[in-house]
Scaffold this motif. Structure first.
Motif, short mmCIF file in Angstrom:
data_model
loop_
_atom_site.label_atom_id
_atom_site.label_comp_id
_atom_site.label_asym_id
_atom_site.label_seq_id
_atom_site.Cartn_x
_atom_site.Cartn_y
_atom_site.Cartn_z
N LEU A 267 -97.35 -71.78 -141.54
CA LEU A 267 -97.26 -71.37 -140.14
C LEU A 267 -97.02 -69.87 -140.08
CD1 LEU A 267 -95.04 -74.29 -138.78
CD2 LEU A 267 -97.54 -74.14 -138.89
N ASN A 268 -97.72 -69.20 -139.20
CA ASN A 268 -97.65 -67.74 -139.23
C ASN A 268 -96.42 -67.17 -138.52
OD1 ASN A 268 -98.39 -67.96 -136.57
ND2 ASN A 268 -99.81 -66.21 -136.64
N ASP A 269 -95.56 -68.04 -137.97
CA ASP A 269 -94.32 -67.52 -137.40
C ASP A 269 -93.15 -67.69 -138.38
OD1 ASP A 269 -94.08 -70.25 -137.36
OD2 ASP A 269 -93.02 -70.31 -135.43
N GLN A 270 -93.47 -68.12 -139.57
CA GLN A 270 -92.41 -68.31 -140.57
C GLN A 270 -92.64 -67.38 -141.75
OE1 GLN A 270 -92.42 -72.48 -141.61
NE2 GLN A 270 -91.68 -73.13 -139.60
N SER A 271 -91.53 -67.04 -142.40
CA SER A 271 -91.66 -66.19 -143.58
C SER A 271 -92.32 -66.98 -144.71
CB SER A 271 -90.29 -65.68 -144.01
OG SER A 271 -89.44 -66.77 -144.26
N LEU A 272 -92.90 -66.24 -145.63
CA LEU A 272 -93.61 -66.90 -146.72
C LEU A 272 -92.62 -67.62 -147.64
CD1 LEU A 272 -96.28 -64.25 -147.79
CD2 LEU A 272 -96.64 -66.39 -146.54
N PRO A 273 -92.96 -68.82 -148.06
CA PRO A 273 -92.10 -69.52 -149.02
C PRO A 273 -92.25 -68.89 -150.41
CG PRO A 273 -94.08 -70.78 -148.62
CD PRO A 273 -94.15 -69.60 -147.70
N ASP A 274 -91.37 -69.28 -151.32
CA ASP A 274 -91.48 -68.78 -152.69
C ASP A 274 -92.77 -69.26 -153.34
OD1 ASP A 274 -89.09 -67.48 -152.50
OD2 ASP A 274 -87.91 -69.17 -153.28
N TYR A 275 -93.11 -70.52 -153.06
CA TYR A 275 -94.31 -71.11 -153.65
C TYR A 275 -95.04 -71.92 -152.58
CZ TYR A 275 -91.42 -70.17 -157.74
OH TYR A 275 -90.61 -69.57 -158.66
N ALA A 276 -96.34 -71.93 -152.69
CA ALA A 276 -97.12 -72.74 -151.75
C ALA A 276 -98.50 -73.01 -152.34
CB ALA A 276 -97.26 -72.02 -150.40
N SER A 277 -98.94 -74.24 -152.19
CA SER A 277 -100.29 -74.59 -152.61
C SER A 277 -100.82 -75.65 -151.66
CB SER A 277 -100.29 -75.14 -154.04
OG SER A 277 -101.59 -75.63 -154.37
N ALA A 278 -102.10 -75.54 -151.34
CA ALA A 278 -102.75 -76.55 -150.51
C ALA A 278 -103.77 -77.35 -151.33
CB ALA A 278 -103.44 -75.88 -149.32
N ASP A 279 -103.61 -77.30 -152.65
CA ASP A 279 -104.47 -78.08 -153.54
C ASP A 279 -104.19 -79.56 -153.30
OD1 ASP A 279 -105.84 -79.30 -155.58
OD2 ASP A 279 -105.20 -77.88 -157.12
#
Lengths: 445, 75
Positions: A364-376
């Motif tokens: 979500l673009n109103d939240q800060s980036l998480p440490d890790y993220a994957s949409a695989d």
């Protein structure tokens, strides 16, 4: 039981002891035998990837329990795979660089236009060549080792590994204890360089130098010479197991394995969409980022049961890792023997996994980036079934030909709770359908 | 509950693996059925290799059957 086909006591003993082996190709043959197994897999994902995979395994048995086995594999992969971007009801234009196309030779670095409701795919083609060798040596009547080595080479991925397996039988040869150790070093070299993790996708996402405005240098993988440098991962595996003759017609095996993967575990070709939290419309796309460490564990149980005429194989695996993935795998294969030469083998496999803790369908673009993220989607909660039927014909003791057809379905959460806005109306995990055909010939002389 | 179920399954598998051999000791001359190719735990090495590779490329879980065998950029 056809007495004319019954092996000698010596051969039966040698063969039964081979049958106790836990982890390697099991060869039931007398000293001096050559065994050649040739096969080709034709793998086809509906509207996605096609693979042709010929394989050859040549084994030379130079003593009762000693053998050398050589394995050659070639994969030719073409088609398109899901790049991780979320499906949208609107047309999408995804900035594409060679590194954001799937593994292998990617297309030109032009933007990819994805039609509304279509799965965002990246075209690719690649070839993989692999070689492996196993050498089993019996040091005594009850102790043997198997030393293995393997190498796999692709355009952008190389893997070199070795393994050693120790096996100890009890004096009555009814029980075999197994200890296996393996080490593998893999090198990933995406075409065009390693993408900066969790960077907004644009033509400048690749090889963009770190501005040193963060304190996470170790994970950035964006050194100045990133374009030329390969990323590495080190995989270590340990397996302990017991194989047990339960009765005259039941053989069973129980293994525990633990493995650690360290290094660059991110998929350089996967991206993740960042969407508006209200409308669900995609705002931009980011490269993905996974932890650089993974501890994998599994219990694996298998049994081979001889019925009056037929043979059934049952297996179950429970897997878990520190990415919060747990998985159950159950499989049954039933050898339906029709006379001395012909058999049918229907098979059914069920698989279910939970999702990785950092898996997200989108950010979500109103939240800060998480440490890790994957949409695989392979890290998403999913289930899978595979139904198969194999037909085999044995020309006496020496040659067997077979044909196997399989159909695999994979599905997941179509409407996950994290969906927002228009995503709620979409199928965020489109079903995957795969057909597989395998032809095989085995010769023993 | 889920963990209890998994633990229960593993205990059952351990139990059947370790205890039955005591009940049905098999003499060397009784191993004719065990010697058959289909009774080997991996009766078809080509089939096993292809299966391992296919599922490794499509699923998050792997391992348990053995060690070694080679890496792949497919996952």
């Amino acid at each position: 039981m056809q007495l004319k086909n019954k092996p000698s006591i010596r051969q039966a003993l040698a063969t039964a002891s081979c049958a106790l082996l836990a982890t390697q190709p099991l060869i039931a043959a007398e000293s001096g035998d050559w065994v050649i197994n040739l096969g080709t897999l034709f793998y086809d994902e509906k509207d996605r990837v096609s693979i042709v995979e010929p394989i050859a395994i040549v084994t030379y048995n130079y003593d009762d329990e000693d053998y050398v086995s050589l394995r050659l594999v070639n994969d030719t992969m073409t088609g398109a795979s899901h790049n991780g971007a979320s499906i949208s009801s609107q047309s999408q234009t995804i900035p594409t660089h060679t590194t954001t196309s799937a593994s292998g030779s990617a297309g030109p670095g032009t933007d990819t236009v994805v039609s509304p409701f279509a799965i965002p795919l990246s075209d690719f083609s690649d070839q993989r060549n692999a070689v492996g060798i196993d050498w089993q040596k019996a040091h005594s009547r009850t102790f043997r080792t198997i030393i293995g080595g393997n190498a796999s080479v692709e355009n952008d991925y190389n893997s070199f590994g070795s393994s050693v397996t120790f096996q100890r039988d009890t004096d009555d040869k009814l029980t075999t204890f197994t200890l296996g150790l393996a080490l593998s070093i893999d090198a990933v070299k995406p075409g065009g360089g390693t993408p900066k993790p969790l960077a907004v996708l644009s033509s400048s996402d690749v090889n963009s130098r770190d501005d040193d405005d963060d304190d996470d240098e170790e994970d950035d993988h964006d050194d100045e010479d990133a374009a030329d440098a390969a990323e590495h991962k080190l995989l270590t595996d340990v397996l302990v197991g017991i194989t047990q003759v339960v009765s005259r017609n039941v053989l069973t095996q129980l293994n525990y394995s633990i493995g650690q993967s360290r290094g660059y575990l991110t998929d350089p070709y996967k991206i993740i969409s960042r969407v508006d939290p209200t409308s669900g419309v995609t705002v931009d796309y980011l490269t993905e980022k996974r932890p650089d460490n993974r501890l994998r564990q599994a219990f694996y149980w298998k049994a081979a049961i001889h019925l009056p005429k037929d043979v059934v194989h049952l297996s179950y695996r429970y897997y878990w890792d520190d990415w919060s993935i747990t998985a159950h795998t159950a499989e049954i294969k039933y050898y339906f023997n029709m006379g001395d030469h012909f058999y049918l083998m229907p098979s059914f496999r069920y698989y279910k996994q939970s999702g990785a803790k950092f898996f997200k369908y989108s950010l979500l673009n109103d939240q800060s980036l998480p440490d890790y993220a994957s949409a695989d989607l392979r890290l998403a909660p999913l289930q899978s079934t595979t139904r198969g039927l194999k037909i085999g014909y044995n020309f006496g003791r020496n040659t067997e030909v077979s044909f196997r057809a399989e159909y695999m379905q994979q599905w997941g959460e179509k409407n996950p709770s994290e969906a927002v806005g228009l995503q709620r109306q979409l199928d965020l995990f489109p079903n995957l359908e795969v057909t597989m055909y395998t032809v095989e010939i085995s010769m023993d002389f | 509950m889920k963990r209890f179920f998994c633990f229960f399954v593993i205990v059952i598998l351990f139990g059947t693996t370790f205890s039955a051999c005591v009940v049905f000791p098999v003499k060397p001359w009784e191993r004719d059925l065990l010697a058959e190719k289909q009774m080997q735990l991996t009766p078809d090495s080509v089939e096993a290799n292809l299966e391992e590779h296919t599922y490794f490329s499509k699923e998050a879980a792997s391992g348990g059957k053995g060690v070694g065998g080679g890496g792949c950029g497919c996952n």
